[in-house]
Design an enzyme around this catalytic site. Structure first.
Site, PDB file in Angstrom:
ATOM      1  N   LYS A  48      85.626  60.059 -39.916  1.00  0.00           N
ATOM      2  CA  LYS A  48      85.018  59.441 -41.091  1.00  0.00           C
ATOM      3  C   LYS A  48      85.779  58.175 -41.481  1.00  0.00           C
ATOM      4  CE  LYS A  48      87.402  62.733 -44.163  1.00  0.00           C
ATOM      5  NZ  LYS A  48      88.191  61.803 -44.973  1.00  0.00           N
ATOM      6  N   CYS A  62      90.125  63.916 -50.595  1.00  0.00           N
ATOM      7  CA  CYS A  62      89.172  64.283 -49.540  1.00  0.00           C
ATOM      8  C   CYS A  62      88.819  65.766 -49.541  1.00  0.00           C
ATOM      9  CB  CYS A  62      89.706  63.851 -48.184  1.00  0.00           C
ATOM     10  SG  CYS A  62      89.820  62.044 -48.027  1.00  0.00           S
ATOM     11  N   ASP A 100      91.649  66.188 -42.600  1.00  0.00           N
ATOM     12  CA  ASP A 100      92.576  65.052 -42.451  1.00  0.00           C
ATOM     13  C   ASP A 100      94.045  65.449 -42.314  1.00  0.00           C
ATOM     14  OD1 ASP A 100      90.202  63.745 -42.844  1.00  0.00           O
ATOM     15  OD2 ASP A 100      90.772  62.765 -44.720  1.00  0.00           O
TER      16      ASP A 100
END
Length: 216
Positions: free
Chosen positions: A115, A164, A15
């Site tokens: 995601k 994450c 990310d």
């Protein structure tokens, strides 16, 4: 000293997106500080495989505070019998904040895992969604993709270290991959997350690695 053999290892960049940078919709503490180091690591092309993940939410996603009347960002609710943090609206599909960071050369990336695209379910881990209405955590397909390529070891970096990255590392370890986190190439949402994150990684057998050692 001979170089570490990374031919059966995968680097997973979590990310690295503008919305998680200072000034972004969901800024991580010093998130921009890791961009040059991750760019250098990708340019070195040491790993057998490289995967990037990308938060990719539809508008009105269930994890957004503004999807819940009267709720504020960073409050917690119960969703599908699990705790759910409500986040500021971030990484909405096809917006500039959801793009992979322009300061990185992504040409060595073999796969991008998007995601959080199910509007009903949050998704922190690169490997599995969060708990959904069926009470399960559906796989993203990454574990199978890695195993098909004989990957048995993963190195993780990116954002956020306490959310994450942590969830991805925990799932990788539970799925049987030798799991390393490049601590200095991650940043947390806030520094307060670092101590519990270290403790969780130690408990789950996740190794902390220094990116500098990968080039020696």
């Amino acid at each position: 000293m001979s170089a570490i053999d990374l031919s059966r290892a995968a680097l997973i960049v979590i990310d690295l997106q503008p919305d998680f940078m200072p000034g972004g919709a969901l800024a991580c503490h010093e998130g921009d500080a890791i961009v040059p180091g991750i760019d250098a690591l990708l340019r070195a092309r040491r790993f057998g495989h490289v995967v990037a993940t990308q938060d990719w939410h539809p508008a009105g996603h269930v994890s957004f505070a503004n999807s819940h009347a009267g709720r504020a960002p960073f409050e917690s609710i119960t969703l599908y019998e699990q705790p759910q943090t409500l986040w500021p609206e971030h990484c909405v599909q096809h917006t500039p904040g959801a793009a992979l960071h322009a300061g990185v050369d992504w040409s060595s990336v073999d796969a991008v895992i998007r995601k959080g695209s199910d509007p009903r379910v949050d998704s922190y881990s690169a490997f599995r969604e969060n708990h959904g209405p069926a009470g399960t955590r559906p796989p993203t397909g990454l574990a199978g993709w890695l195993r098909e390529r004989d990957v048995d070891e993963v190195y993780l970096c990116g954002l956020a270290r306490d959310v994450c990255v942590l969830w991805s590392a925990q799932d990788a370890a539970r799925l049987g991959f030798r799991t390393h986190v490049l601590w200095e190439l991650c940043r947390p949402v806030t520094p307060a997350g670092d101590a519990p994150t270290r403790a969780a990684m130690q408990r789950d057998g996740i190794m902390l690695a220094d990116a500098a050692t990968l080039s020696t």
